[in-house]
Design a protein around this motif. Structure first.
Motif, PDB file in Angstrom:
ATOM      1  N   LYS A 177       0.812  -1.212   0.000  1.00  0.00           N
ATOM      2  CA  LYS A 177       0.000   0.000   0.000  1.00  0.00           C
ATOM      3  C   LYS A 177       0.851   1.271   0.000  1.00  0.00           C
ATOM      4  CE  LYS A 177      -3.593  -2.580   0.018  1.00  0.00           C
ATOM      5  NZ  LYS A 177      -4.332  -2.784  -1.245  1.00  0.00           N
ATOM      6  N   THR A 227      -2.536  -7.404   1.552  1.00  0.00           N
ATOM      7  CA  THR A 227      -3.433  -6.558   2.346  1.00  0.00           C
ATOM      8  C   THR A 227      -2.679  -5.329   2.844  1.00  0.00           C
ATOM      9  OG1 THR A 227      -2.951  -7.542   4.500  1.00  0.00           O
ATOM     10  CG2 THR A 227      -4.599  -8.666   3.122  1.00  0.00           C
ATOM     11  N   SER A 228      -3.428  -4.399   3.421  1.00  0.00           N
ATOM     12  CA  SER A 228      -2.815  -3.186   3.984  1.00  0.00           C
ATOM     13  C   SER A 228      -1.906  -3.507   5.155  1.00  0.00           C
ATOM     14  CB  SER A 228      -3.905  -2.200   4.429  1.00  0.00           C
ATOM     15  OG  SER A 228      -4.802  -2.829   5.343  1.00  0.00           O
ATOM     16  N   SER A 233     -10.842  -7.786  -2.308  1.00  0.00           N
ATOM     17  CA  SER A 233     -11.902  -6.797  -2.462  1.00  0.00           C
ATOM     18  C   SER A 233     -11.404  -5.450  -1.941  1.00  0.00           C
ATOM     19  CB  SER A 233     -13.147  -7.232  -1.694  1.00  0.00           C
ATOM     20  OG  SER A 233     -12.884  -7.229  -0.293  1.00  0.00           O
ATOM     21  N   PRO A 234     -12.057  -4.346  -2.329  1.00  0.00           N
ATOM     22  CA  PRO A 234     -11.612  -3.033  -1.844  1.00  0.00           C
ATOM     23  C   PRO A 234     -11.553  -2.927  -0.324  1.00  0.00           C
ATOM     24  CG  PRO A 234     -13.164  -2.779  -3.658  1.00  0.00           C
ATOM     25  CD  PRO A 234     -13.146  -4.231  -3.315  1.00  0.00           C
ATOM     26  N   ASN A 235     -12.462  -3.598   0.372  1.00  0.00           N
ATOM     27  CA  ASN A 235     -12.483  -3.563   1.842  1.00  0.00           C
ATOM     28  C   ASN A 235     -11.695  -4.709   2.470  1.00  0.00           C
ATOM     29  OD1 ASN A 235     -14.156  -1.267   1.838  1.00  0.00           O
ATOM     30  ND2 ASN A 235     -16.006  -2.541   1.676  1.00  0.00           N
ATOM     31  N   GLU A 236     -11.097  -5.544   1.612  1.00  0.00           N
ATOM     32  CA  GLU A 236     -10.295  -6.688   2.065  1.00  0.00           C
ATOM     33  C   GLU A 236     -11.104  -7.664   2.926  1.00  0.00           C
ATOM     34  OE1 GLU A 236      -6.773  -5.209   3.981  1.00  0.00           O
ATOM     35  OE2 GLU A 236      -6.089  -4.128   2.206  1.00  0.00           O
ATOM     36  N   ASP A 237     -12.415  -7.732   2.659  1.00  0.00           N
ATOM     37  CA  ASP A 237     -13.253  -8.668   3.410  1.00  0.00           C
ATOM     38  C   ASP A 237     -13.471  -9.986   2.659  1.00  0.00           C
ATOM     39  OD1 ASP A 237     -14.679  -7.375   1.470  1.00  0.00           O
ATOM     40  OD2 ASP A 237     -16.501  -7.135   2.651  1.00  0.00           O
ATOM     41  N   LYS A 246     -13.636 -12.263   6.346  1.00  0.00           N
ATOM     42  CA  LYS A 246     -14.145 -11.658   7.575  1.00  0.00           C
ATOM     43  C   LYS A 246     -15.632 -11.965   7.721  1.00  0.00           C
ATOM     44  CE  LYS A 246     -10.934  -7.702   7.287  1.00  0.00           C
ATOM     45  NZ  LYS A 246     -10.826  -6.215   7.157  1.00  0.00           N
ATOM     46  N   GLN A 270     -19.114  -5.304  -9.585  1.00  0.00           N
ATOM     47  CA  GLN A 270     -18.829  -5.738  -8.211  1.00  0.00           C
ATOM     48  C   GLN A 270     -19.553  -7.025  -7.842  1.00  0.00           C
ATOM     49  OE1 GLN A 270     -19.788  -2.369  -5.755  1.00  0.00           O
ATOM     50  NE2 GLN A 270     -18.016  -1.168  -6.430  1.00  0.00           N
TER      51      GLN A 270
END
Length: 470
Positions: free
Chosen positions: A215, A263-264, A321-325, A343, A424
């Motif tokens: 990131k 991931t971040s 995914s954008p939210n990393e879920d 998650k 999406q």
């Protein structure tokens, strides 16, 4: 007598037969009458004798005619039959030789232990190229850049306008303007005389595949197909081997490490397409259809790699995914993309994201529109897909593997350029095609910068660039 009557009736000129009896004279000249009678009798005897001789001749001619007819009949019936039997006999001999030859080959290869243990599976009928999938020529508008300077650039990453990619001679390169500079080399041997770029010795030279920046953009994560996961700090130039192919915690060794996402927090999810086949044998993996692939998770806080999913059929590209879920991953053999929840209450569960794609998906990357781009190395060509046809015929695929090397199989795969953009929810929004395969024969990955698409491929000797229209 019938023959004589016929001759008399038709007045043949050949025989001098009196048509009427001689008329007696009224003068009673007996002597003259007797003489005439004697002459007539004599003439009659001669005619009768001639008639008998002619009758015998006619009989002989009729007999000869009957014999000739019989011989002619024999020629028409017996001789052609003999010739036909000869042709049939020759055809049978040739056919028997061919059957024995083919049977011998099949028996020979049947006793040979082939390299594959093909699995049987069945895909739905390929989707028709209509609607959003309608064939077009948009990929033919692409510009092929760095032609002949980058071979096999499967994955592409970008930072500050500089493109980074791995090529088939084992190098990681940076492309800045017109310059192509080496950043790192993954050669397993220090022997510089090895002619890298040849599939047979690819394991000695290495082949960088999936690329991602973290990131912050300071570190580049790289998948090397044969040795595992790496991290390179572009500022300091230091490199770390984070996860090795023979990591003690993963069970069976990695054989075909493929793609990744980060991931971040620096957790890396990556795919190993097979625990049996190396990258140079990827065609065998596709033909076999086995499910020995896995998804791994590397945790930097513990410095350990663990298996997240196994028994997958050619797991390939991965995308967070954008939210990393959740994590999306392509399952190439089954022409689909799956979703793994990371998650929430469904954590660890896998569901289908999109089924029955128009080709065999390679990598998946985020699009600038909030969806995802998917590249296809092989298209399920319309109206007949050989891949689909052979999917439930493992014995045919087994014989193929015994007589055809994997590089030959890959060389003759159909050329058709195709990429699709998903929304999406996994619905296809648009598709770009090159039906001829002349400009873009295939695509492994799409890098979307917002103003252009950069297309990588493990087969192409270039990067294709498609300028996006505003």
């Amino acid at each position: 007598m019938m023959l004589l009557d016929w001759i008399l009736k038709n007045r043949s000129k050949r025989w001098k037969v009196p048509l009427k009896p001689p008329k007696l004279s009224d003068t009673n000249s007996n002597e003259e009458d007797k003489n005439h009678l004697k002459e007539d009798e004599k003439q009659l005897k001669e005619n009768k004798k001639q008639l008998e001789e002619d009758s015998r001749q006619v009989e002989e001619e009729q007999k000869q005619l009957d014999e000739d007819k019989k011989q002619l009949k024999d020629k028409k019936q017996l001789k052609p039959l003999k010739s036909h039997q000869t042709r049939r006999s020759k055809c049978n001999i040739v056919l028997e030789i061919v059957v024995v030859f083919i049977g011998s080959i099949l028996m020979f290869f049947g006793f040979i232990q082939g390299p594959l243990q093909p699995a049987s599976f069945k895909l739905p009928a390929p989707p028709k190229f209509e609607g959003v999938l309608a064939a077009n020529t948009k990929l033919q508008e692409a510009t092929n850049i760095f032609q002949g300077r980058v071979f096999g650039p499967e994955s592409i990453a970008i930072k500050d306008g500089v493109l980074y990619t791995g090529i088939d001679d084992g190098r990681l390169v940076a492309i800045n303007g017109t310059e192509v500079n080496t950043i790192a080399s993954f050669h397993a041997s220090n022997d510089e005389s090895i002619p890298c770029g040849i599939p047979a010795i690819e394991h000695l030279c290495g082949h960088p595949l999936g690329l991602r920046f973290d990131k912050s953009g300071s570190s580049l994560y790289i998948i090397e197909a044969y040795s595992g996961l790496y991290k390179i700090n572009l500022t300091s130039g230091t490199a770390q081997h984070l996860s090795k192919y023979n990591d003690q915690y993963i069970g069976e060794h990695m054989q075909f490490v493929n793609d990744l996402d980060v991931t971040s927090e620096g957790v890396v999810y990556f795919s190993d397409s097979s625990s049996q086949w190396h990258r140079r044998d990827y065609a065998y993996l596709g033909v076999e259809g086995s499910a020995t692939g896995r998804i791994f998770k590397y945790n930097p806080s513990t410095d350990r790699t663990e298996v997240v999913l196994d028994d997958l059929a050619f797991p390939n590209g991965v995308q967070l995914s954008p939210n990393e879920d959740f994590l999306l991953f392509c399952e190439t053999t089954y022409a689909r993309i799956n979703l793994l929840f990371l998650k929430g209450t469904m954590k660890g569960q896998v569901v289908s994201f999109v089924e029955n794609l128009p080709g065999l998906p390679d990598n998946i990357r985020a699009s600038s529109n909030g969806g995802y781009w998917v590249g296809f190395s092989v298209v399920r060509k319309q109206p007949f897909s050989l891949f689909d046809f052979l999917s439930d015929k493992p014995w045919v695929r087994s014989y193929i593997s015994k007589i055809i090397p994997p590089d030959v199989i890959s060389r003759y795969m159909p050329k058709y350029g195709l990429i699709v953009e998903l929304d999406q929810l996994g619905n296809i929004k648009q598709s770009l095609h090159d039906p001829s395969g002349e400009v873009v024969p295939g695509c492994s990955e799409v890098l979307d910068t917002g103003d252009a698409l950069y297309l990588g491929s493990h087969n192409n000797p270039f990067i294709a660039k498609v300028t996006l229209k505003k």
